[in-house]
Design an enzyme around this catalytic site. Sequence first.
Site, short mmCIF file in Angstrom:
data_model
loop_
_atom_site.label_atom_id
_atom_site.label_comp_id
_atom_site.label_asym_id
_atom_site.label_seq_id
_atom_site.Cartn_x
_atom_site.Cartn_y
_atom_site.Cartn_z
N TYR A 130 -1.81 -0.40 10.82
CA TYR A 130 -1.97 -0.81 9.41
C TYR A 130 -0.68 -0.49 8.64
O TYR A 130 -0.17 -1.34 7.90
CB TYR A 130 -3.16 -0.09 8.79
CG TYR A 130 -3.41 -0.43 7.33
CD1 TYR A 130 -3.86 -1.70 6.97
CD2 TYR A 130 -3.19 0.51 6.32
CE1 TYR A 130 -4.09 -2.02 5.63
CE2 TYR A 130 -3.41 0.19 4.99
CZ TYR A 130 -3.86 -1.07 4.64
OH TYR A 130 -4.08 -1.39 3.32
N SER B 34 0.86 -1.20 0.00
CA SER B 34 0.00 0.00 0.00
C SER B 34 0.89 1.24 0.00
O SER B 34 2.08 1.15 0.35
CB SER B 34 -0.85 -0.02 1.28
OG SER B 34 -1.55 1.20 1.44
#
Length: 245
Positions: free
Chosen positions: A152, A139
């Site tokens: 995250y 990501s």
Amino acid sequence: MKKKVIIITGASSGIGEATAIRLSKEGHSLVLAARREDKLLALKEKLITEDSNILIHKTDVTNRNDVISLVKNTIDRFGKVDVLINNAGIMPLSSIEEGRVEDWDKMIDVNLKGLLYGINEVVPIMIEQNSGHIINVSSVAGRRVFPTAAVYCATKFGVNAITEGLRQELSAKYNIKVTAIEPGATKTELQSHIPNEEIKKNFAKRMETVTFLEASDIAEAIHYAISQPKHVNVTEILIHPTEGP
Ligand SMILES: NC(=O)c1ccc[n+]([C@@H]2O[C@H](COP(=O)([O-])OP(=O)(O)OC[C@H]3O[C@@H](n4cnc5c(N)ncnc54)[C@H](OP(=O)(O)O)[C@@H]3O)[C@@H](O)[C@H]2O)c1
């Protein structure tokens, strides 16, 4: 391009589903893994083409035995694994001070440990084959940290570290390619599982001002990485929405 045997985790929605649709157009053999078997079955129906071979495998990537059986069934059916796409992931964002330790555990279990379980099963096969490709869906959160996403981001920074470590250890020695795909904000189910209503609302607001990426945009990047010739290892693809920060 040579037809490949490709395992996709998290194939039941979003980027995984779009990737299955894109890769099936190339006639590859696909193994679709996720927990929601009904979604995988529905996707399989959509994908049936003359030269595509589709296997579905109900898999919780946090369960090591599920992952062992996923890879074993792939070998039983197709005799090899050319590509593993480690795509399963979750993003229940919250601020550290909320102390949602269970969500932290889940993110670490799915995004990091689940990914490692897959890697551990395919590496010996790819070494034996003297070929293979491991694609880890990371990501932009693997490149920079933002508030409410510390854990995250930690998992996705970890994914990038694992990806680079794999490349250094396996690529030259065993002809195994390794790629990190790093999407920015993409229209999928990912944000719908955010437990904090305010953070969820902020995401929804952002969608009104920024044109998010489509899951199919990321699928195209994955197809690009897979379709390169033997001597080309696409190690990293970072994709932002044009209007994004
Ligand atoms: N959407 C974005 O903005 C964005 C941006 C950057 C990176 N990513 C990454 O892209 C990947 C795919 O996410 P997405 O955006 O496509 O979201 P999504 O639509 O929510 O898809 C997530 C997939 O992961 C699967 N999954 C979750 N927990 C699992 C488990 N324990 N075992 C097996 N599969 C599991 C889900 O399937 P089941 O629920 O059926 O198991 C689902 O198929 C994730 O790694 C995410 O971090 C997304």
